[in-house]
Scaffold this motif. Structure first.
Motif, mmCIF file in Angstrom:
data_model
loop_
_atom_site.group_PDB
_atom_site.id
_atom_site.type_symbol
_atom_site.label_atom_id
_atom_site.label_comp_id
_atom_site.label_asym_id
_atom_site.label_seq_id
_atom_site.Cartn_x
_atom_site.Cartn_y
_atom_site.Cartn_z
ATOM 1 N N ARG A 71 57.524 0.092 44.978
ATOM 2 C CA ARG A 71 58.106 0.074 46.356
ATOM 3 C C ARG A 71 58.222 1.241 47.160
ATOM 4 N NH1 ARG A 71 63.901 -3.030 46.858
ATOM 5 N NH2 ARG A 71 64.000 -2.650 49.140
ATOM 6 N N GLN A 72 57.714 1.491 48.284
ATOM 7 C CA GLN A 72 57.639 2.610 48.833
ATOM 8 C C GLN A 72 58.761 2.553 49.874
ATOM 9 O OE1 GLN A 72 54.488 4.440 49.489
ATOM 10 N NE2 GLN A 72 52.846 2.943 49.142
ATOM 11 N N PRO A 73 59.220 3.900 50.521
ATOM 12 C CA PRO A 73 60.290 3.821 51.531
ATOM 13 C C PRO A 73 59.885 3.257 52.576
ATOM 14 C CG PRO A 73 59.294 6.036 50.827
ATOM 15 C CD PRO A 73 58.722 4.980 49.877
ATOM 16 N N PRO A 74 60.951 2.881 53.511
ATOM 17 C CA PRO A 74 60.649 2.364 54.651
ATOM 18 C C PRO A 74 59.802 3.465 55.590
ATOM 19 C CG PRO A 74 62.848 1.959 54.171
ATOM 20 C CD PRO A 74 62.319 2.856 53.288
ATOM 21 N N ALA A 75 60.067 4.542 55.411
ATOM 22 C CA ALA A 75 59.616 5.403 56.325
ATOM 23 C C ALA A 75 58.030 5.910 56.086
ATOM 24 C CB ALA A 75 60.244 7.148 56.085
#
Lengths: 705, 705
Positions: free
Chosen positions: B2-6
């Motif tokens: 999972r990647q950060p929203p940014a």
């Protein structure tokens, strides 16, 4: 009392009009109608009446109705409330056939106003002059350019004639709907607002417009109905002629109903009954103004589909799915394309979805012949009675729109008998072009589906009314009951006069042997008190179930009679009833109530928690036949229970329908004698075994006692 | 993984954009975005990439991504499907942060396309480059003039920035809703279409837009969700920040769901579960596109009423009644004005109806100070959180409209914190003027009421999430069950690990004395077969009820064991269970199922006919606390049954909620081990007496067996 529909001809189709209180100022109540009559193309004579002027808006004016050179067909009164009664008398004296009273300040305003309104009604009654209003916005008949209204919505532009009629109690609502229809490009031939209805009511106006050849659909609005018989007749005639009545009736909620009673003098009967009556006689009830317009728009072509198979063409999967969801919710059948046709479409475009919704993907936007093939295949091979294409804002592009129109014309040629609809968003002039090509156009896809489902509903309703209907079961007029009836008396009466089959039971007088009587019925039995004065038997311990032998039966009778004497010493006691314990079946309830508007109304529902918790009941105005009773039974939410769930056998729905129809005939034939009937419970037994009404309560009208 | 929203920042807010496959033709997929970027006011660098040209649309072009003077933040790929994988590799090699793939022809089209899409996903995974699409219409961020899309709706005009974000799986739907929002004068800041979602899905896009300060409301569209955790997080963050998510999820019906699966690769979980999850986490589900827009429009001001008291001002009784009906149906409280205030209004105009709806009659059209007084009184004395004025087509008149605006401004001054709405029909520029004065404007009154009710719903949802919530009841991780469990084992496990209180019972081994064990429980008892291999006990005659003494208990045990051995010779038999016969209470059912999207989901409903006939059940994603369980219980249609009907006592709803919450915590903590749980029936006993789950079936996951 009741006048023939043609008595409204002078009102709707006058050859000459007098405008009492005519004004030079075209923004005033006495000026607007004159301007509309002058500019709207009315060919008849127009006579302004104004004692203070020689001319009004350039037309020669008259000092009084008496001074007019001829008797006008209709007089429009734009005079204040206090001058209305005298002005109407003058009209009646001159022999005017019809009058329109704009002024407010009557029954809706004060007790004094109510008295004045009664005077107006009296003048109408005595003279035979038909009176519209007071407190109304008048009417128009666009086909002859007759605009007898001061509604401000005509200031900007006239409403074009067309297949729609508007009949509205409320002038504001009537005006608003005309404004919206005009925006939608929908022509209105006849438009009438009835206001306080001292003489002409919504029912009578409805009855008149239904007779007009150019009217295909009526948008009706009311808070309540005064004349039940004319109303039902209007609905029945409309249905027989396949004219759609789309009805917006307000006062669904408690707050709404309260506001109705504070707003007009209309008798607001139970909303649930009104709702049922509309359904029963084939009028469609719209829930919102938007739906009112959408459904009327769809009906305006007079084209009703022969079935509910619905083909959806889309360029985007998501839109197609959304419409399929809506179709399912509305009862349209988004049946798949035949397998072979799917193969053919797949061969043209491998990644299309040819099932239904038929998704030709955005590819079809650049390959219009592909779109033609797809749509033509749907109409030729899909067997769809209704077709919808989803195009979003694509048709808004002027360059693309012309090509798309041509494509759709080609693809649908030869299928003009189908209902063809488009969901699209575009400026009005583009929408009009597609409409002229034969398409119904809706901006919102859900509104489209709902309106198309309404067309299917009307088709079924028209057909059901035409079907050979079984003769209504016979019922008998009864003698006025002398006061309250006991359960046994009520059952005997309903058995004899209505033909309702109750299980055999024995009435055992206080001095008779309950044991022997019960034995003759067959054990186990239930023993119940029998008294015209004890309606709620369990409250006094007046019911003993599971009685298994003669000794127990004697005990039960003794106990019950003692309790009754003890707790209701004044009650007349006929004795006790012994009746068989019935096992099995599904518990239902049936009954008759008197609606203030529609008179005797039959209620049906499932018993127990369904009626207690879910209020799962339905109504029909009496009388009705077995087919209508079947529809009634199918309407309840818990209907599946009657068909058998959890392995239970299906119940005898035919017998249930027969009983409800008989009950309705009895209620109608003896309407003035009966306040209410309760059959609760009625056990619906397994199919072929009939129904078992186990208890009956019949309350006569006070006047009949 | 999972990647950060940014990680989506370069995609949404690039400083530089490369357009691969740039075209001179502004109508083509490679030409439109360049035109939009040139004309939309984008301040960053724009690099056309086209090996065949030196300039595109007058801008210097590059032969390849490698040849660009800097690494662009985002690369937009307007190349055919077959060139996509290589072009993406080039971008990844150059270190581009984000890419948009327009082309169709991937997983939605064919197996070959699916393989190519997997390659794209692999490139994204390996390089960390975020990829939007394929088969999407791209995105835009209107605030910075960044239009990375080829949606044709921008051909006519750009969409103005504003408080709305659009997150749509479907490009066509996203375009259509943007077109409708623009027509409505509603600004859209962020707009994104996710298409085939090989990397970025609706959940992640939602999570990103919620973080943007200018976003007040999100219009979301999806056919299904891939990333449950991100989705739930996005909904929770939105709710905590009081940002409204208005969701249109298609695939409600069977036909619709079928079309979903033929349309995209999204896993469509049960629609009823999706519906419940939206409610649970505070997203509003719109049923139609029109409602989608109406509710988002109402939310765009970020003003949510503190309560549901709703004042209706009208000039026509009929309109007022109609709106009162709608309010009642939507749960708004059309409470009457205080008596004293009614008196004051009545004194100003005797024939007005000052209750609520407050009907000032058409008189107020000519007497605007009267209108001012009436409306001001409603806001000052009525205590209404929401106000609606009904004006029909009146404001369409340019001369009258200015006076009416002034009147409304004066009457509502100082009440800017209230939700003020108008139902009116007028040209767009007039509507905009009223909106600028602070009013929400709806053409249809029913749509107005529905949207205002949605505001109340959001307020309650925001507040419920903020309320101090009871700690979730503890649950225990269990050891993976070794195969199927018997009823007794399931109960023991749920008692120990979830804290669910079952009535005491005795497991009697085949060689033990059932009579003594039953006596210890207390007669009467029910005796049941106990075997992990016999889930449906009644099918083999494995349940005997009403056992009254030790001898009967021994007989019952013997009979049941014989039947089990006879009919299921292979079944492992643990013995029989003796448990008390419980009387009274309302029959309910509770259970756990695994939703393909949302994992463990708790189901609750009323038992018997309610679940059999009416499918009256409700869902929640696990885990949830007691407050959420209470809301869940209150949702069922038959809820009144739990409160007591026909004189029955109210049931122990608190205990029911406690049990459901415990069950949810257990299901969540052991999600990978449990396939399903059934507690059926669960008797809801009178208040204070708890709940009695009488049977338990726990099916472990196959992997856990």
């Amino acid at each position: 009392m009741r006048q023939p529909p043609a008595s409204l001809d002078p009102l709707f189709k006058p050859r000459s009009v007098a405008l009492i209180g005519a004004s030079d100022d075209v923004a005033r109540i006495g000026g607007r109608p004159l301007r509309y009559l002058r500019e709207g193309g009315f060919k008849g004579a127009v006579y302004p009446v104004n004692p203070k002027r020689d001319t009004v808006q350039g037309i020669g004016s008259y000092s009084s109705v008496a001074a007019l050179p001829e008797v006008p067909d209709v007089a429009i009164l734009a005079v204040p409330a206090q001058g209305t009664v005298q002005a109407l008398r003058d009209c009646a004296d001159r022999g005017v056939n019809a009058a329109v009273v704009f002024s407010a300040g009557f029954a809706e305003a004060s007790e004094q106003g109510r008295l004045a309104q009664d005077e107006i009604a009296g003048i109408a009654r005595q003279s035979g002059m038909r009176v519209l209003g007071p407190n109304c916005l008048g009417l128009f008949n666009a086909g002859i350019g007759y605009y007898g209204t001061f509604s401000a919505i005509l200031d900007a532009a006239f409403v074009e004639p067309g297949p729609v009629a508007v009949v509205s109690q409320s002038g504001a609502y009537g005006s608003h709907i005309a404004h919206l229809a005009r925006q939608r490009g929908l022509g209105i031939g006849q438009w009438i607002t009835t206001g306080n209805e001292c003489d002409i009511d919504v029912a009578e106006a409805l009855r008149w417009v239904i007779d007009q050849a150019d009217v295909k659909v009526v948008m009706a609005y009311a808070e309540g109905i005064r004349d039940r018989d004319t109303f039902v007749e209007a609905l029945e005639v409309a249905r027989a002629r396949e004219k759609a009545i789309v009805f917006l009736k307000v006062g669904r909620s408690d707050v709404g109903a309260q506001a109705v009673s504070s707003h007009t003098a209309a008798l607001a009967g139970s909303d649930a009954v009104f709702d049922a009556v509309l359904r029963q006689y084939g009028a469609y009830r719209a829930r919102t103004t938007a739906e009112h317009l959408d459904v009327a728009y769809a009906c305006a072509r007079g084209l009703y589909p022969a079935g509910n198979r619905f083909g959806i063409f889309t360029l985007s999967g998501g839109f197609g799915i959304q419409m399929a969801d809506d179709a399912s919710a509305c009862g349209l059948d988004a049946a798949p394309m035949p397998e072979a046709a799917q193969e053919e479409l797949k061969a043209m475009l491998p990644y299309a979805s040819p099932r239904n919704p038929v998704d030709a993907t955005a590819q079809a936007l650049t390959d219009l012949p592909l779109m033609t093939s797809y749509i033509a295949a749907m109409l030729e091979k899909g067997g769809y009675h209704l077709f919808a294409g989803i195009f979003g804002s694509g048709p808004a592009s002027p360059t693309f729109s012309a090509k798309l129109r041509q494509t759709l014309r080609t693809a649908t040629a030869g299928h003009e008998g189908r209902v063809l609809a488009l969901s699209m968003s575009a400026p009005a002039e583009i929408v009009r072009a597609y409409e002229n090509d034969g398409f119904l156009v809706f901006e919102d896809g859900s509104a489209l589906v709902n309106a198309l489902a309404a067309l299917v509903w009307f088709r079924r309703s028209f057909d059901a009314a035409k079907a050979t209907r079984p003769a209504a079961p016979a019922a008998m007029r009864i003698a006025p009951p002398h006061g309250a009836l006991s359960e046994h008396e009520a059952k005997s009466l309903l058995r004899a006069a209505a033909g309702i089959a109750f299980p055999k039971e024995a009435l055992v007088r206080p001095d008779e042997d309950a044991g022997a009587a019960a034995a003759a019925i067959g054990f186990p039995v239930v023993v119940k008190i029998c008294s015209p004065d004890i309606a709620h038997k369990t409250e006094i311990g007046g019911v003993i179930v599971g009685v298994r032998n003669e000794a127990e039966a004697r005990d039960a009778a003794r106990t019950i009679l003692a309790r009754a004497r003890d707790q209701r010493p004044d009650a007349r006691i006929d004795g006790v009833i012994a009746s068989p314990m019935i096992k099995g079946g599904v518990e239902t309830i049936a009954g008759v109530v008197r609606d203030p508007t529609f008179g005797p109304v039959v209620m049906f529902g499932l018993g127990g928690v369904f009626v207690e918790v879910l209020k799962d009941v339905t109504f029909r105005a009496a009388p009705f036949d077995v087919a209508e009773a079947q529809r009634m039974i199918h309407e309840i939410r818990g209907f599946a229970l009657l068909e058998g769930v959890r392995g239970a056998p299906p119940t005898d729905i035919d017998a249930l329908a027969e009983m409800l129809s008989r009950l309705s005939q009895f209620a109608a034939d003896n309407a003035e004698l009966i306040e209410s009937i309760d059959l609760n419970p009625v056990l619906a037994m397994p199919r072929g075994e009939g129904v078992m009404p186990l208890d009956a309560l019949l309350v006569p009208c006070r006047s009949g006692s």
